[in-house]
Design a protein around this motif. Structure first.
Motif, PDB file in Angstrom:
ATOM      1  N   LYS A   1      11.647   7.199  14.242  1.00 39.98           N
ATOM      2  CA  LYS A   1      11.705   5.951  15.022  1.00 39.98           C
ATOM      3  C   LYS A   1      10.834   4.869  14.389  1.00 39.98           C
ATOM      4  CE  LYS A   1      12.575   8.261  19.414  1.00 39.98           C
ATOM      5  NZ  LYS A   1      12.070   8.554  20.757  1.00 39.98           N
ATOM      6  N   ILE A   2       9.758   5.287  13.751  1.00 40.52           N
ATOM      7  CA  ILE A   2       8.910   4.337  13.013  1.00 40.52           C
ATOM      8  C   ILE A   2       8.708   4.894  11.601  1.00 40.52           C
ATOM      9  CG2 ILE A   2       7.722   3.593  15.130  1.00 40.52           C
ATOM     10  CD1 ILE A   2       5.237   5.112  14.170  1.00 40.52           C
ATOM     11  N   GLY A   3       8.448   3.995  10.661  1.00 38.15           N
ATOM     12  CA  GLY A   3       8.314   4.454   9.280  1.00 38.15           C
ATOM     13  C   GLY A   3       6.873   4.689   8.862  1.00 38.15           C
ATOM     14  N   HIS A   4       5.975   3.828   9.323  1.00 36.48           N
ATOM     15  CA  HIS A   4       4.594   3.873   8.838  1.00 36.48           C
ATOM     16  C   HIS A   4       3.639   3.455   9.957  1.00 36.48           C
ATOM     17  CE1 HIS A   4       6.298   4.278   4.810  1.00 36.48           C
ATOM     18  NE2 HIS A   4       7.169   3.378   5.208  1.00 36.48           N
TER      19      HIS A   4
ATOM     20  N   CYS B   1      -9.414  -1.929   0.152  1.00 33.19           N
ATOM     21  CA  CYS B   1      -8.025  -1.579   0.498  1.00 33.19           C
ATOM     22  C   CYS B   1      -7.240  -1.293  -0.769  1.00 33.19           C
ATOM     23  CB  CYS B   1      -7.338  -2.730   1.217  1.00 33.19           C
ATOM     24  SG  CYS B   1      -7.730  -2.863   2.935  1.00 33.19           S
ATOM     25  N   ALA B   2      -7.381  -2.202  -1.734  1.00 28.23           N
ATOM     26  CA  ALA B   2      -6.630  -2.045  -2.980  1.00 28.23           C
ATOM     27  C   ALA B   2      -7.009  -0.727  -3.651  1.00 28.23           C
ATOM     28  CB  ALA B   2      -6.908  -3.232  -3.895  1.00 28.23           C
ATOM     29  N   GLU B   3      -8.323  -0.409  -3.653  1.00 29.81           N
ATOM     30  CA  GLU B   3      -8.779   0.846  -4.277  1.00 29.81           C
ATOM     31  C   GLU B   3      -8.165   2.063  -3.601  1.00 29.81           C
ATOM     32  OE1 GLU B   3     -13.024   0.846  -3.832  1.00 29.81           O
ATOM     33  OE2 GLU B   3     -13.204  -0.994  -5.030  1.00 29.81           O
ATOM     34  N   ARG B   4      -7.971   1.969  -2.274  1.00 32.93           N
ATOM     35  CA  ARG B   4      -7.447   3.118  -1.521  1.00 32.93           C
ATOM     36  C   ARG B   4      -5.939   3.047  -1.288  1.00 32.93           C
ATOM     37  NH1 ARG B   4     -12.227   5.254   1.928  1.00 32.93           N
ATOM     38  NH2 ARG B   4     -13.872   4.519   0.585  1.00 32.93           N
ATOM     39  N   ASN B   5      -5.311   2.093  -1.924  1.00 30.15           N
ATOM     40  CA  ASN B   5      -3.862   1.922  -1.773  1.00 30.15           C
ATOM     41  C   ASN B   5      -3.446   1.706  -0.311  1.00 30.15           C
ATOM     42  OD1 ASN B   5      -1.253   1.683  -2.677  1.00 30.15           O
ATOM     43  ND2 ASN B   5      -0.833   3.883  -2.595  1.00 30.15           N
ATOM     44  N   VAL B   6      -4.264   0.942   0.404  1.00 34.02           N
ATOM     45  CA  VAL B   6      -3.930   0.543   1.774  1.00 34.02           C
ATOM     46  C   VAL B   6      -3.442  -0.904   1.697  1.00 34.02           C
ATOM     47  CG1 VAL B   6      -4.954  -0.028   4.028  1.00 34.02           C
ATOM     48  CG2 VAL B   6      -5.531   2.137   2.911  1.00 34.02           C
ATOM     49  N   GLY B   7      -2.298  -1.189   2.282  1.00 30.81           N
ATOM     50  CA  GLY B   7      -1.775  -2.548   2.252  1.00 30.81           C
ATOM     51  C   GLY B   7      -2.650  -3.464   3.091  1.00 30.81           C
ATOM     52  N   PHE B   8      -2.937  -4.681   2.581  1.00 32.46           N
ATOM     53  CA  PHE B   8      -3.753  -5.603   3.370  1.00 32.46           C
ATOM     54  C   PHE B   8      -2.926  -6.797   3.840  1.00 32.46           C
ATOM     55  CE2 PHE B   8      -6.408  -9.299   4.093  1.00 32.46           C
ATOM     56  CZ  PHE B   8      -7.154  -8.801   5.154  1.00 32.46           C
ATOM     57  N   ILE B   9      -2.883  -6.961   5.144  1.00 36.63           N
ATOM     58  CA  ILE B   9      -2.112  -8.051   5.773  1.00 36.63           C
ATOM     59  C   ILE B   9      -3.111  -9.079   6.295  1.00 36.63           C
ATOM     60  CG2 ILE B   9      -0.467  -8.586   7.619  1.00 36.63           C
ATOM     61  CD1 ILE B   9       0.070  -5.359   7.490  1.00 36.63           C
ATOM     62  N   ALA B  10      -3.052 -10.288   5.737  1.00 37.80           N
ATOM     63  CA  ALA B  10      -4.007 -11.333   6.139  1.00 37.80           C
ATOM     64  C   ALA B  10      -3.468 -12.071   7.358  1.00 37.80           C
ATOM     65  CB  ALA B  10      -4.231 -12.305   4.992  1.00 37.80           C
ATOM     66  N   MET B  11      -4.159 -11.927   8.475  1.00 38.90           N
ATOM     67  CA  MET B  11      -3.746 -12.684   9.662  1.00 38.90           C
ATOM     68  C   MET B  11      -4.668 -13.886   9.849  1.00 38.90           C
ATOM     69  SD  MET B  11      -5.088 -10.816  13.074  1.00 38.90           S
ATOM     70  CE  MET B  11      -6.187  -9.415  13.058  1.00 38.90           C
ATOM     71  N   LYS B  12      -4.252 -14.799  10.690  1.00 42.90           N
ATOM     72  CA  LYS B  12      -5.008 -16.017  10.989  1.00 42.90           C
ATOM     73  C   LYS B  12      -5.431 -16.769   9.723  1.00 42.90           C
ATOM     74  CE  LYS B  12      -6.227 -14.875  15.594  1.00 42.90           C
ATOM     75  NZ  LYS B  12      -5.379 -13.699  15.703  1.00 42.90           N
ATOM     76  N   PRO B  13      -4.494 -16.981   8.776  1.00 42.37           N
ATOM     77  CA  PRO B  13      -4.873 -17.685   7.541  1.00 42.37           C
ATOM     78  C   PRO B  13      -5.306 -19.128   7.794  1.00 42.37           C
ATOM     79  CG  PRO B  13      -2.487 -17.401   7.675  1.00 42.37           C
ATOM     80  CD  PRO B  13      -3.074 -16.583   8.779  1.00 42.37           C
ATOM     81  N   LEU B  14      -4.937 -19.691   8.948  1.00 42.26           N
ATOM     82  CA  LEU B  14      -5.379 -21.059   9.254  1.00 42.26           C
ATOM     83  C   LEU B  14      -6.505 -21.016  10.295  1.00 42.26           C
ATOM     84  CD1 LEU B  14      -1.961 -22.982   9.569  1.00 42.26           C
ATOM     85  CD2 LEU B  14      -3.162 -22.243   7.533  1.00 42.26           C
ATOM     86  N   ALA B  15      -7.176 -19.871  10.393  1.00 42.29           N
ATOM     87  CA  ALA B  15      -8.289 -19.704  11.342  1.00 42.29           C
ATOM     88  C   ALA B  15      -7.852 -20.062  12.766  1.00 42.29           C
ATOM     89  CB  ALA B  15      -9.504 -20.525  10.901  1.00 42.29           C
TER      90      ALA B  15
ATOM     91  N   GLY C   1       0.799  -1.218   0.000  1.00 41.10           N
ATOM     92  CA  GLY C   1       0.000   0.000   0.000  1.00 41.10           C
ATOM     93  C   GLY C   1       0.834   1.270   0.000  1.00 41.10           C
ATOM     94  N   LYS C   2       0.336   2.260   0.766  1.00 37.07           N
ATOM     95  CA  LYS C   2       0.992   3.581   0.782  1.00 37.07           C
ATOM     96  C   LYS C   2       2.403   3.544   1.344  1.00 37.07           C
ATOM     97  CE  LYS C   2      -3.379   5.666   2.069  1.00 37.07           C
ATOM     98  NZ  LYS C   2      -4.095   6.239   3.203  1.00 37.07           N
ATOM     99  N   THR C   3       2.762   2.473   2.056  1.00 39.36           N
ATOM    100  CA  THR C   3       4.103   2.446   2.655  1.00 39.36           C
ATOM    101  C   THR C   3       5.175   2.392   1.570  1.00 39.36           C
ATOM    102  OG1 THR C   3       4.415   0.031   2.764  1.00 39.36           O
ATOM    103  CG2 THR C   3       3.213   1.052   4.601  1.00 39.36           C
ATOM    104  N   GLY C   4       4.809   1.849   0.399  1.00 40.57           N
ATOM    105  CA  GLY C   4       5.778   1.720  -0.687  1.00 40.57           C
ATOM    106  C   GLY C   4       6.778   0.586  -0.454  1.00 40.57           C
ATOM    107  N   LEU C   5       6.653  -0.125   0.660  1.00 44.25           N
ATOM    108  CA  LEU C   5       7.592  -1.199   0.980  1.00 44.25           C
ATOM    109  C   LEU C   5       7.302  -2.424   0.116  1.00 44.25           C
ATOM    110  CD1 LEU C   5       7.333  -0.885   4.872  1.00 44.25           C
ATOM    111  CD2 LEU C   5       9.358  -0.316   3.509  1.00 44.25           C
ATOM    112  N   SER C   6       8.346  -3.068  -0.345  1.00 47.57           N
ATOM    113  CA  SER C   6       8.171  -4.272  -1.145  1.00 47.57           C
ATOM    114  C   SER C   6       8.262  -5.470  -0.206  1.00 47.57           C
ATOM    115  CB  SER C   6       9.269  -4.331  -2.211  1.00 47.57           C
ATOM    116  OG  SER C   6       9.144  -5.531  -2.931  1.00 47.57           O
ATOM    117  N   VAL C   7       7.133  -6.153  -0.002  1.00 46.81           N
ATOM    118  CA  VAL C   7       7.109  -7.240   0.989  1.00 46.81           C
ATOM    119  C   VAL C   7       6.871  -8.586   0.313  1.00 46.81           C
ATOM    120  CG1 VAL C   7       6.302  -5.760   2.875  1.00 46.81           C
ATOM    121  CG2 VAL C   7       4.621  -6.936   1.469  1.00 46.81           C
ATOM    122  N   SER C   8       7.457  -9.623   0.898  1.00 46.10           N
ATOM    123  CA  SER C   8       7.252 -10.975   0.377  1.00 46.10           C
ATOM    124  C   SER C   8       5.810 -11.380   0.649  1.00 46.10           C
ATOM    125  CB  SER C   8       8.212 -11.957   1.044  1.00 46.10           C
ATOM    126  OG  SER C   8       8.160 -11.834   2.453  1.00 46.10           O
TER     127      SER C   8
END
Ligand code: SF4
Ligand code: SF4
Length: 336
Positions: free
Chosen positions: A134-137, A178-192, A7-14
């Protein structure tokens, strides 16, 4: 390993990130071995939290000699300025760094989010820390769609973390936003929260959604990490056979799995119903008994055993869960 812009952070994440809850049950040396292996596999995103007991400390020890190979994300449950300012300093110290890439407001309720935003609230401390380098985003984590939706109205929110897996799809529409607003989406609890045993299927499901930037399964073993990376390396749509398995999973878990949507609230006697089931999952599936009990004590002031069986919550639950029966079982496990 595939990389996406967060998203807006511009960070390239795996696409595969490291969820830092389960390392509470190993040790600092084991965490170091695991994280170095993950770095070699191309995983560059680490998620932890002030609330995950030793997790920040273990990670700090593990990556002290290779900090620049990772994007570090942590979070705090502080809602006021002083608490957040203090937690940011503790995180920096624990993580043995002078810079945290992403600092998140950890799972606020709608009311708590307003406290965060108010004068003297936690946002002031986050903004100050960002200006000081001290923090980036700044991001936010949520379990309810109401808070997720509110977060998308707040311009300073650069990322949102929310549960997403085959049986928790309540956030799908918001994930697309999120994608429309350029907010990065982090999926937690992928195994419920460990309820889904077929990790490959669950991660394929998450990875096939183009709105998901990074998926962060909890990992404590190299074998799990490799299996997860294999699953996420394929981002093509689910095959018919895979979709069939997902449908079977939803049917199987659907009758007794709480999606934390909170439509059942408010409880007549004030029980945090979804909280009970969340911590019950930690108790029974994470192998982190002490931590689960401590979280239950702190976040469920009215215990499951206080249920007077009025049934009001069950009439509101869209999944028709037998909440009264489930609360009885949870009360037995927690002893109250
Ligand atoms: S049945 Fe129990 S949990 Fe549900 S609203 Fe009534 S008291 Fe609360
Ligand atoms: S019990 Fe039902 S209504 Fe309440 S949070 Fe869970 S799934 Fe939602």
């Amino acid at each position: 390993m595939e990389y996406r812009v967060l998203g807006k952070t511009g960070l390239s994440v795996s696409r595969l990130g490291f969820g830092g809850i389960p390392i509470q049950k190993i040790d600092a040396e084991g965490t170091k071995t695991l994280l170095h292996h993950l770095a070699d596999m191309g995983v560059n995103y680490i998620d932890t939290a002030r609330g995950y007991t030793v997790s920040e400390e273990y990670i700090g020890y593990a990556i002290e000699d290779c900090r620049d190979r990772f994007i570090l994300a942590t979070k705090s449950m502080a809602r006021d300025y002083a608490g957040m300012a203090r937690d940011i300093e503790i995180s920096l110290k624990n993580l043995r760094t002078d810079y945290i890439d992403l600092y998140q407001i950890h799972n606020p309720s709608l009311k708590q989010l307003e406290e965060v935003l108010a004068p003297g609230g936690a946002l002031e401390a986050l903004t100050e820390a960002k200006a000081a380098g001290k923090i980036g985003h700044i991001g936010l984590t949520a379990h309810s769609t109401e808070v997720f939706a509110r977060a998308l109205e707040l311009g300073f929110v650069e990322t949102v973390m929310f549960p997403y897996n085959p049986v928790e799809t309540q956030g799908e529409e918001l994930i697309a936003r999120c994608a429309e607003r350029n907010v990065g989406f982090i999926a937690m609890k992928p195994l419920a929260g460990g309820a889904i045993e077929d990790a490959t299927l669950a991660l394929r499901f998450c990875g096939a959604n183009p709105g998901v930037t990074v998926v962060i399964p909890g990992m404590a073993e190299i074998r799990e990490a490799e299996e997860n990376a294999r699953a996420l390396s394929d981002t093509t749509p689910l095959t018919e056979a895979e979709q069939g398995k997902v449908n079977a999973l939803v049917t199987d878990l659907g009758t007794h799995f709480c999606r934390r949507c909170n439509y059942c609230a408010p409880c007549t006697v004030g029980i945090n119903i979804s909280g009970v089931f969340l911590f019950e999952g930690y108790l029974t599936r994470y192998g982190l008994e002490d931590w689960a009990r401590a979280r239950y004590e702190a976040a469920v002031p009215v215990p499951a055993s206080a249920c007077v069986e009025c049934g009001v919550c069950e009439s509101r639950c869209p999944y028709h869960l037998p909440i009264r029966q489930m609360l009885k079982a949870a009360a037995q496990k927690f002893g109250k």
